[in-house]
Design a protein around this motif. Structure first.
Motif, PDB file in Angstrom:
ATOM      1  N   LEU B 125       0.832  -1.213   0.000  1.00 17.56           N
ATOM      2  CA  LEU B 125       0.000   0.000   0.000  1.00 17.56           C
ATOM      3  C   LEU B 125       0.863   1.259   0.000  1.00 17.56           C
ATOM      4  O   LEU B 125       0.547   2.242  -0.676  1.00 17.56           O
ATOM      5  CB  LEU B 125      -0.893   0.015   1.240  1.00 17.56           C
ATOM      6  N   HIS B 135      -6.410   2.490  -3.145  1.00 18.70           N
ATOM      7  CA  HIS B 135      -6.986   1.267  -3.706  1.00 18.70           C
ATOM      8  C   HIS B 135      -8.509   1.214  -3.508  1.00 18.70           C
ATOM      9  O   HIS B 135      -9.252   0.923  -4.418  1.00 18.70           O
ATOM     10  CB  HIS B 135      -6.324   0.037  -3.063  1.00 18.70           C
ATOM     11  N   ILE B 138      -9.396  -2.886  -0.421  1.00 19.57           N
ATOM     12  CA  ILE B 138      -8.480  -3.842   0.196  1.00 19.57           C
ATOM     13  C   ILE B 138      -9.305  -4.876   0.961  1.00 19.57           C
ATOM     14  O   ILE B 138     -10.104  -4.531   1.842  1.00 19.57           O
ATOM     15  CB  ILE B 138      -7.513  -3.116   1.163  1.00 19.57           C
ATOM     16  N   ASP B 197      -7.584   3.313   3.108  1.00 13.48           N
ATOM     17  CA  ASP B 197      -6.981   1.995   2.872  1.00 13.48           C
ATOM     18  C   ASP B 197      -6.400   1.408   4.160  1.00 13.48           C
ATOM     19  O   ASP B 197      -6.369   0.196   4.329  1.00 13.48           O
ATOM     20  CB  ASP B 197      -5.856   2.100   1.837  1.00 13.48           C
TER      21      ASP B 197
END
Lengths: 250, 469
Positions: B125, B135, B138, B197
């Motif tokens: 990440l 993202h 996750i 994230d």
């Protein structure tokens, strides 16, 4: 083909020169001029002369509200803009004034529409401030890609097939001029920043490059000699605020 | 929208389509080959038949924009893309093996294994965020591993790229994502905070060590909205032997306020890699959720929290670097260490989320096969740690921002470089002696570090005094 697209040059010789050089270094083949060649800045003569030469050389150009105001005193403007236009009239020769007066409001090429303000009512010079304005413009013209200026703040809008809008403001960070793919299956409205009078808080001159093969647009920022452009505005007795704002990009 | 019929054997932009390996709700995966590419490739084709979810189209557009811009070991390499004008697809590297989803029947996992997995995902990440991408999905089925252990994050259909238009921003009323892993701010429409994230990542070790998801599996908006004010049950309640440091890390990731989580994935990875250095706050030994009265106040006094200002991903990372200072403990280094402290202090003063790792290398003179320390070595090790703390004391850093490390190595420069690489250090501050006698004898540690480090290096010299040669 790679297009260099310039809007709102506003008689800023230093900024326009820097952008033309930068565009040449990026390997562009054709120039698009989205209007407002004059007003605010101190070199209308040089800028219009340069635009005329570029058009004679194959560039596409459309009219902006300041260009129209040169020949049509009835156009309503702010006091500062009004003062600058009155001064500009006394600087331009007949051929230059005719060039500005005869510029079309819109131009089209392949799937692309070029326009100064927006497409729903081109002669009303409405600003594209938010997604609703962009949606109105995109709905008014079926071109897949529209390119405009007028607001002096770069932005990129898209409308999906379902009519949903997105808004994107290109980051004004050096090195963040990454190409953005204008995907098929959407309509896009690319709003240029201003060459000669940026108003997004970044004093660097703004233009964009569009690659028709890759379908990618790159928003570019170019530092230029603000000092000289501002000094010329002051030296010609134009409203000092027009010089000051160049330093802030406001 | 044109479309050609996808089937085995057709050739599309030079790719020969092979077997269909997956047929999911949003997309179909085909194995493809191209004569000039030896590695196994996958072609992802979105499902765009009539009546299909328009989300599939927009997600695909996002993936098509983002994937070609990503690079490095933590993403699938992209080899081509086609758009909706003809046949939409992306071709990417096929990663061998299964996603982390396959491990779910094995839960709960031993602590060590769950922490190792979370650490690898945190490093992936950190790399993704450094490429301006959040993202936003996750979860176990988005994570794969390369043979060397590097985590690979897949599926970018919900992602946000800070330098590209976000086509998902206004597209859907409901926030898109996977309910058990979704950060609370996502429910408020926030899509530009990389710490979302870190929340999702925090759900993973919680789930993997306890076998339970901290916010259940509710898919209803109402059920999901509870996480805007209700905190998760501390994992210690579920497993009495839960390590306090791990609970500290997990609950910090799961903080409702993004600003209360780790500032960066790299800092989270750092803590996962150094359990003994984790600052234990009240999170560490919590046995119960916050009292209901607290939760209700949180729910109805929402306006006391500052409104979140839109943050730029890169700007946020830039304010929270990991800075490593390498200190010399030999005699006569006092001036140099003072100069190092001044420099470190300047860096930390302008970066309130930065953390400082103080390093000292205990030079070994022999290759010892038996790694157990004798008492003498052990004392030396502890002495050095004490010295490092003492050096850092005037900087007045919160314990959560300061860590101390004694590295044992034959080659000090190599040890510092390795520490920096493993811990994603952003900036090394190291001293160089004015006295060249020792340097010519030993070779300069700082020169080697400056030449070979993968990050910025500041070389500090003690002030030159009048009369010095």
């Amino acid at each position: 083909m790679r297009l260099a697209i310039f809007a709102d040059i506003h008689a800023n010789k230093q900024a326009f020169t820097a952008c033309l050089d930068d565009a040449r270094a990026r390997g562009t083949d054709r120039i698009i001029l989205l209007g407002d060649f004059v007003g605010y800045g101190a070199d209308p003569d040089w800028v219009v002369e340069t635009a005329m030469a570029l058009v004679a050389d194959g560039a596409l150009a459309v009219a902006g509200n300041h260009d129209r105001a040169v020949g049509t005193p009835s156009e309503t403007m702010t006091a500062e803009a009004q003062a600058a236009i009155e001064w500009t009239r006394g600087r331009l020769g007949a051929a230059q004034r005719r060039f500005l007066a005869e510029l079309p409001l819109t131009a089209e090429d392949d799937d692309r529409l070029y326009i100064h303000a927006e497409a729903s009512q081109p002669a009303r010079w409405r600003y594209v401030r938010e997604t609703a304005d962009a949606a109105r413009s995109l709905a008014a013209n079926p071109a897949q890609l529209s390119f405009c200026g007028h607001i002096h703040q770069p932005a990129l809008y898209s409308m999906s097939m379902a009519g949903k809008m997105t808004q994107f403001v290109p980051p004004a960070i050096p090195g963040a001029d990454v190409p953005v793919q204008l995907l098929h299956g959407r309509q896009w409205l690319a709003v240029m920043g201003s060459v000669g009078q940026p108003r997004d808080g970044n004093p660097a001159a703004a233009f964009a490059v569009y690659d028709t093969d890759q379908r990618e647009i790159t928003y570019c920022r170019v530092p230029y000699d603000v000092e000289a452009a501002a000094a010329a505005i002051r030296a010609n007795g134009l409203p000092p605020r027009l010089a000051d704002r160049l330093f802030e990009g406001r | 929208m044109a479309g050609m019929r996808m089937q085995q054997g057709i050739v599309l932009d030079g790719f020969t389509v092979g077997e269909r390996v997956h047929h999911g709700g949003m997309a179909t995966l085909w194995q493809v080959t191209r004569p000039d590419l030896a590695q196994p490739l996958l072609m992802k084709v979105p499902r765009i038949a009539e009546g299909d979810d328009p989300a599939a189209i927009v997600s695909f557009e996002m993936e098509q924009m983002i994937l070609p811009r990503l690079s490095g070991p933590h993403v699938q390499a992209c080899f081509g893309a086609g758009d909706f004008a003809r046949q939409p697809y992306v071709v990417m590297e096929q990663i061998a093996g299964e996603t982390l989803y396959r491990r779910l029947p094995d839960l709960p996992l031993p602590y060590g294994e769950a922490v190792a997995i979370a650490g690898k995902i945190a490093l992936a990440l950190a790399d993704l965020h450094a490429q301006h991408v959040i993202h936003h999905d996750i979860k176990p089925s988005s994570v794969m591993f390369r043979p060397d252990g590097d985590a690979v994050l897949i599926d970018y259909g919900l992602s946000h790229h800070a330098q590209l238009p976000d086509l998902l921003q206004e597209e859907f009323r409901l926030p898109f994502g996977t309910a058990p892993y979704m950060a609370p701010e996502r429910l408020l429409g926030v899509r530009n905070d990389p710490r979302s994230d870190l929340f999702s990542l925090g759900v993973l070790p919680y789930f993997f060590t306890t076998g339970e998801r901290p916010f259940g599996e509710s898919e209803t908006l109402r059920g999901m909205q509870r996480r805007l004010w209700r905190d998760a049950t501390p994992p210690r309640k579920l497993r009495a032997d839960y390590p306090p440091w791990l609970q500290e890390i997990v609950l910090r990731c799961l903080e409702i306020e993004p600003a209360w989580r780790y500032p960066t994935a790299a800092q989270l990875a750092f803590d996962l890699g150094h359990p003994d250095q984790v600052k234990l706050t009240s999170r560490a030994d919590k046995l119960n959720r916050d009292p209901l009265s607290t939760a209700w106040r949180r729910r109805f006094n929402g306006q006391v929290m500052p409104t979140r200002t839109p943050s730029d991903v890169a700007a946020q990372l830039a304010t929270a670097p990991i800075v490593a200072v390498a200190l010399d403990t030999t005699e006569g280094a006092a001036d140099l260490n003072e100069a190092l402290r001044v420099t470190a202090g300047r860096i930390l003063a302008i970066l309130p989320s930065a953390r400082l790792a103080c390093l000292n290398v205990l030079k070994l003179n022999r290759l010892s096969i038996d790694r157990t320390l004798d008492e003498h070595d052990n004392n030396k090790h502890v002495d050095r740690l004490v010295m490092l703390r003492h050096w850092a004391q005037p900087l007045q850093l919160d314990a959560g921002r300061l860590t101390t490390h004694v590295l044992e190595a034959l080659d000090p420069a190599a040890a510092i470089l390795e520490f920096a690489a493993v811990n994603r250090v952003d900036h090394i501050v190291i001293g160089a002696r004015q006295n060249t006698r020792l340097r010519s004898l030993l070779g300069s540690v700082s020169a080697k570090v400056a030449a070979e480090a993968g990050c910025s290096v500041t070389v500090v010299r003690p002030p030159k005094r009048a009369g010095d040669p």
